[in-house]
Design an enzyme around this catalytic site. Structure first.
Site, PDB file in Angstrom:
ATOM      1  CG  HIS A 112      40.359  38.939  45.106  1.00  0.00           C
ATOM      2  ND1 HIS A 112      41.019  40.015  44.537  1.00  0.00           N
ATOM      3  CD2 HIS A 112      39.873  38.201  44.069  1.00  0.00           C
ATOM      4  CE1 HIS A 112      40.934  39.920  43.215  1.00  0.00           C
ATOM      5  NE2 HIS A 112      40.255  38.834  42.913  1.00  0.00           N
ATOM      6  CE  LYS A 139      38.292  39.994  39.689  1.00  0.00           C
ATOM      7  NZ  LYS A 139      39.591  39.475  39.176  1.00  0.00           N
TER       8      LYS A 139
END
Length: 215
Positions: A112, A139
């Site tokens: 992230h 991700k």
């Protein structure tokens, strides 16, 4: 598939949200829990659950030591969920991957960036670092500062079937729709945004139907 993000203060509240939700999978954000009593209440739903305990640096709700987070990961692995999600830059990433492999539980390795969307070569470097740990799903989530960031992060799908990549923020909503079409699954809110620009499950399903009807 759509992953509904569960923000709850304990297992009982998480169960309530899962029961009333309409997602295909559910990501249970353990960093939002104030107590880890009764985690076994989530076991009946485990085949459709992704457990993650984000560190504060990764956008987690509260500060917790690596050892505390690892202990909680070990507990939820005993429930045999579909996946556990751990941050690539977390101090416990390799240990969580190892524990999950021993339990034959799927691994989502995540990255992230809440400030920006790095250039493509830096994003590719993140992917290469993830591939070294051989996760089931990679991700990559960044903050959109321009509409062009949507296209940059979408390039990560080229030649890869196990990538979930999209941008946060109002400028990143296009990338969330692209993710819904190209990724193995994508994320949506059940009742409150877990990240800036996140769509609800209903909004995302509607958008997918519109795009699908136009094919």
């Amino acid at each position: 598939m759509i992953v509904g993000v569960v923000l709850a203060k304990n297992a009982q509240k998480a169960v309530e949200k899962i029961k009333s939700g309409e997602a295909d999978l559910y990501e249970v954000r353990l960093d939002h829990f104030s107590s880890f009593d009764g985690l076994e209440e989530l076991e009946p739903f485990a085949p459709n659950l992704i457990f993650t305990f984000r560190s504060y640096e990764e956008g987690g709700r509260r500060e917790a030591s690596d050892e505390e987070r690892l202990r909680v990961y070990k507990r939820v692995l005993e429930l045999y969920p579909a996946y556990v999600d751990v941050g690539l830059n977390s101090g416990i990433a390799e240990r969580v991957v190892k524990e999950a492999r021993e339990k034959r539980v799927g691994v989502v390795l995540s990255y992230h960036n809440f400030e920006e969307t790095p250039d493509f070569w830096e994003l590719l470097g993140v992917v290469k670092a993830m591939e070294a740990l051989e996760p089931d799903v990679m991700k990559i989530v960044t903050m959109a500062r321009s509409l062009g960031d949507n296209l940059r992060i979408a390039r990560l799908y080229e030649g890869r079937e196990n990538v979930v990549a999209f941008c946060m923020g109002s400028l990143g909503r296009l990338s969330r729709l692209i993710s819904a079409l190209l990724a193995p699954f994508t994320y949506a809110s059940l009742d409150e945004e877990a990240a800036p620009g996140q769509l609800t499950v209903e909004e995302l399903r509607r958008a997918i139907e519109v795009v699908g009807d136009g094919r």
